[in-house]
Design a protein around this motif. Structure first.
Motif, PDB file in Angstrom:
ATOM      1  N   LEU A 135      43.385  58.388  65.644  1.00 15.35           N
ATOM      2  CA  LEU A 135      43.298  59.624  66.097  1.00 15.35           C
ATOM      3  C   LEU A 135      41.896  59.820  67.051  1.00 15.35           C
ATOM      4  O   LEU A 135      40.756  59.275  66.586  1.00 15.35           O
ATOM      5  N   ASP A 136      41.987  60.550  68.284  1.00 18.63           N
ATOM      6  CA  ASP A 136      40.880  60.702  68.776  1.00 18.63           C
ATOM      7  C   ASP A 136      40.515  62.175  68.458  1.00 18.63           C
ATOM      8  O   ASP A 136      41.386  63.118  68.689  1.00 18.63           O
ATOM      9  N   VAL A 137      39.152  62.496  68.599  1.00 18.96           N
ATOM     10  CA  VAL A 137      38.835  63.963  68.315  1.00 18.96           C
ATOM     11  C   VAL A 137      37.880  64.203  69.722  1.00 18.96           C
ATOM     12  O   VAL A 137      36.677  63.442  70.033  1.00 18.96           O
ATOM     13  N   HIS A 138      38.188  65.176  70.409  1.00 18.11           N
ATOM     14  CA  HIS A 138      37.622  65.528  71.572  1.00 18.11           C
ATOM     15  C   HIS A 138      36.401  66.570  71.405  1.00 18.11           C
ATOM     16  O   HIS A 138      36.386  67.334  70.542  1.00 18.11           O
ATOM     17  N   GLU A 139      35.579  66.107  72.313  1.00 20.80           N
ATOM     18  CA  GLU A 139      34.496  66.915  72.500  1.00 20.80           C
ATOM     19  C   GLU A 139      34.540  68.588  72.627  1.00 20.80           C
ATOM     20  O   GLU A 139      35.263  68.890  73.528  1.00 20.80           O
ATOM     21  N   ASN A 140      33.927  69.454  72.069  1.00 18.62           N
ATOM     22  CA  ASN A 140      33.871  70.682  72.187  1.00 18.62           C
ATOM     23  C   ASN A 140      35.148  71.397  72.134  1.00 18.62           C
ATOM     24  O   ASN A 140      35.638  72.361  72.761  1.00 18.62           O
ATOM     25  N   GLU A 141      36.119  70.687  71.096  1.00 17.37           N
ATOM     26  CA  GLU A 141      37.344  71.248  70.858  1.00 17.37           C
ATOM     27  C   GLU A 141      37.447  71.543  69.233  1.00 17.37           C
ATOM     28  O   GLU A 141      36.709  70.762  68.537  1.00 17.37           O
ATOM     29  N   VAL A 142      38.393  72.164  68.719  1.00 18.72           N
ATOM     30  CA  VAL A 142      38.623  72.149  67.400  1.00 18.72           C
ATOM     31  C   VAL A 142      39.882  71.460  67.112  1.00 18.72           C
ATOM     32  O   VAL A 142      40.776  71.722  67.873  1.00 18.72           O
ATOM     33  N   THR A 143      39.878  70.674  66.474  1.00 21.24           N
ATOM     34  CA  THR A 143      40.964  69.698  65.836  1.00 21.24           C
ATOM     35  C   THR A 143      41.495  70.012  64.437  1.00 21.24           C
ATOM     36  O   THR A 143      40.474  69.825  63.621  1.00 21.24           O
ATOM     37  N   ALA A 144      42.572  70.511  64.220  1.00 19.73           N
ATOM     38  CA  ALA A 144      43.034  70.748  62.941  1.00 19.73           C
ATOM     39  C   ALA A 144      43.569  70.051  62.300  1.00 19.73           C
ATOM     40  O   ALA A 144      44.651  69.222  62.724  1.00 19.73           O
ATOM     41  N   LEU A 145      43.539  69.542  60.927  1.00 17.97           N
ATOM     42  CA  LEU A 145      44.567  68.680  60.268  1.00 17.97           C
ATOM     43  C   LEU A 145      45.253  69.393  59.332  1.00 17.97           C
ATOM     44  O   LEU A 145      44.511  70.107  58.308  1.00 17.97           O
ATOM     45  N   ILE A 146      46.552  69.361  59.424  1.00 14.00           N
ATOM     46  CA  ILE A 146      47.546  70.063  58.580  1.00 14.00           C
ATOM     47  C   ILE A 146      48.383  69.166  57.767  1.00 14.00           C
ATOM     48  O   ILE A 146      48.401  67.728  58.069  1.00 14.00           O
ATOM     49  N   GLY A 147      49.031  69.656  56.833  1.00 13.44           N
ATOM     50  CA  GLY A 147      49.809  68.733  56.081  1.00 13.44           C
ATOM     51  C   GLY A 147      49.894  69.318  54.541  1.00 13.44           C
ATOM     52  O   GLY A 147      48.922  69.954  54.014  1.00 13.44           O
ATOM     53  N   PRO A 148      50.956  68.865  53.910  1.00 15.51           N
ATOM     54  CA  PRO A 148      51.043  69.156  52.341  1.00 15.51           C
ATOM     55  C   PRO A 148      49.939  68.796  51.616  1.00 15.51           C
ATOM     56  O   PRO A 148      49.272  67.668  51.823  1.00 15.51           O
ATOM     57  N   SER A 149      49.694  69.477  50.548  1.00 16.40           N
ATOM     58  CA  SER A 149      48.734  68.694  49.400  1.00 16.40           C
ATOM     59  C   SER A 149      48.688  67.234  49.279  1.00 16.40           C
ATOM     60  O   SER A 149      50.011  66.906  48.864  1.00 16.40           O
ATOM     61  N   GLY A 150      47.706  66.519  49.011  1.00 10.65           N
ATOM     62  CA  GLY A 150      47.802  65.188  48.829  1.00 10.65           C
ATOM     63  C   GLY A 150      48.385  64.296  50.027  1.00 10.65           C
ATOM     64  O   GLY A 150      48.587  63.136  49.768  1.00 10.65           O
ATOM     65  N   CYS A 151      48.327  64.785  51.213  1.00 14.20           N
ATOM     66  CA  CYS A 151      48.764  63.889  52.271  1.00 14.20           C
ATOM     67  C   CYS A 151      47.914  63.121  52.993  1.00 14.20           C
ATOM     68  O   CYS A 151      48.144  62.377  53.763  1.00 14.20           O
ATOM     69  N   GLY A 152      46.480  63.340  52.710  1.00 16.20           N
ATOM     70  CA  GLY A 152      45.356  62.484  53.234  1.00 16.20           C
ATOM     71  C   GLY A 152      44.600  63.171  54.192  1.00 16.20           C
ATOM     72  O   GLY A 152      43.574  62.523  54.699  1.00 16.20           O
ATOM     73  N   LYS A 153      44.763  64.222  54.478  1.00 16.53           N
ATOM     74  CA  LYS A 153      43.966  65.117  55.595  1.00 16.53           C
ATOM     75  C   LYS A 153      42.432  65.303  55.033  1.00 16.53           C
ATOM     76  O   LYS A 153      41.389  64.907  56.035  1.00 16.53           O
ATOM     77  N   SER A 154      42.229  65.548  53.912  1.00 12.07           N
ATOM     78  CA  SER A 154      40.697  65.835  53.405  1.00 12.07           C
ATOM     79  C   SER A 154      39.972  64.298  53.284  1.00 12.07           C
ATOM     80  O   SER A 154      38.896  64.121  53.679  1.00 12.07           O
ATOM     81  N   THR A 155      40.846  63.367  52.789  1.00 17.88           N
ATOM     82  CA  THR A 155      40.427  61.908  52.649  1.00 17.88           C
ATOM     83  C   THR A 155      40.218  61.595  54.203  1.00 17.88           C
ATOM     84  O   THR A 155      39.033  60.992  54.436  1.00 17.88           O
ATOM     85  N   PHE A 156      40.950  61.750  55.029  1.00 18.58           N
ATOM     86  CA  PHE A 156      40.443  61.416  56.730  1.00 18.58           C
ATOM     87  C   PHE A 156      39.307  62.136  56.851  1.00 18.58           C
ATOM     88  O   PHE A 156      38.131  61.540  57.574  1.00 18.58           O
ATOM     89  N   LEU A 157      38.919  63.288  56.861  1.00 20.58           N
ATOM     90  CA  LEU A 157      38.091  64.284  57.171  1.00 20.58           C
ATOM     91  C   LEU A 157      36.687  63.482  56.623  1.00 20.58           C
ATOM     92  O   LEU A 157      35.603  63.400  57.260  1.00 20.58           O
ATOM     93  N   ARG A 158      36.798  63.114  55.555  1.00 19.37           N
ATOM     94  CA  ARG A 158      35.723  62.729  54.676  1.00 19.37           C
ATOM     95  C   ARG A 158      35.191  61.152  55.307  1.00 19.37           C
ATOM     96  O   ARG A 158      34.005  60.853  55.204  1.00 19.37           O
ATOM     97  N   THR A 159      36.205  60.423  56.032  1.00 20.74           N
ATOM     98  CA  THR A 159      35.718  59.381  56.746  1.00 20.74           C
ATOM     99  C   THR A 159      34.952  59.479  57.725  1.00 20.74           C
ATOM    100  O   THR A 159      34.130  58.646  58.202  1.00 20.74           O
ATOM    101  N   LEU A 160      34.934  60.700  58.325  1.00 19.09           N
ATOM    102  CA  LEU A 160      34.284  60.890  59.529  1.00 19.09           C
ATOM    103  C   LEU A 160      32.814  61.055  59.603  1.00 19.09           C
ATOM    104  O   LEU A 160      32.009  61.124  60.363  1.00 19.09           O
TER     105      LEU A 160
END
Length: 262
Positions: A35-60
């Motif tokens: 996944l690429d995160v673009h400068e000066n943009e908002v990237t939203a991570l969505i998906g059902p509970s337990g899908c890994g989105k918060s885990t991914f956020l914490r890797t950053l």
């Protein structure tokens, strides 16, 4: 659902994840995420509970480092520098990539000291005048200064929930980060406080790159330029927010957005 999100502008990549895998013990939580995160943009991570989105956020910003038994594979870069390189100072990394949590968590200190804490420990301010300036600027950017300017020496925990969350945002931006991570920042707030935080997010992306985890698809549609859909540890699809919500390319995304599962 009303879509207000602007199209992604094709801005430069600020952070980049390549083949990122996360394991808790032997259990995989993320599988080969790119996944690429673009400068000066908002990237939203969505998906059902337990899908890994918060885990991914914490890797950053390497918040997973503090979880026992957690292993991260693959590569994540900030301005083309590998943030998992052994030479990286994690404290400095977290100053550059700040975090706002789901539940407002002001320190048991004054409003002033909450905001001044980071600049002081990172040596960004030397005098009271410099500290005053950083505190005022951070509170102004977080849309809180007018409400608290006469009570800066009251406890941060005396504020309402929405004000506490804006105080935590002020605290995060006081150290002048480049990226702000937000893990469901509105889930504990009422609709009026939520709307204020959403307006703030839109204002902040002028100066910062933002990644937000949200369970609200309406919120993702309102605040983000790009949306990434996670499911069972896989990054299923990522693209311009309007495209993800109106014309997704994967049937799992379509199923989640239309409420057939999740």
């Amino acid at each position: 659902m009303t879509l207000h999100a602007a199209k992604s502008t094709g801005k430069p990549t600020k952070m980049k994840a390549v083949d990122v895998e996360v394991f808790y013990g032997e259990k995989p939580a993320l599988k080969k995420v790119a996944l690429d995160v673009h400068e000066n943009e908002v990237t939203a991570l969505i998906g059902p509970s337990g899908c890994g989105k918060s885990t991914f956020l914490r890797t950053l910003n390497r918040m997973n480092d503090v979880i026992e038994g957690c292993r991260v594979k693959g590569q994540i870069t900030l301005d083309n520098q590998d943030i998992y390189d052994p030479s990286i100072d994690v404290v400095q990394l977290r100053a550059r990539v700040g975090m706002v949590f789901q539940k407002p968590n002001p320190f048991p200190k004054s409003i002033y000291d909450n905001v001044a804490y980071g600049p002081r420990i990172h040596g960004l301010v030397r005098t009271k005048e410099e500290t005053d300036e950083v505190v005022q600027r951070s509170l102004e950017r977080a849309g809180l200064h007018k409400e608290v300017k006469d009570r800066l020496h009251e406890s941060g925990t005396s504020l309402s929930g929405g004000q506490q969350q804006r105080l935590c945002i002020a605290r995060a931006i006081a150290v002048d980060p480049e990226v702000i991570l937000m893990d469901e920042p509105c889930s504990a707030l009422d609709p009026i406080a939520t709307a204020r935080i959403e307006e703030l997010i839109d204002e902040l992306r002028t100066n910062y790159t933002i990644v937000i985890v949200t369970h609200s698809m309406q919120q993702a549609a309102r605040v983000s330029q790009r949306t990434a859909f996670f499911h069972l540890g896989d990054l299923v699809e990522v693209g311009d927010t309007a495209q993800i919500f109106t014309n997704p390319s994967d049937e799992r995304t379509q199923g989640y957005i239309t409420g057939r599962f999740g």
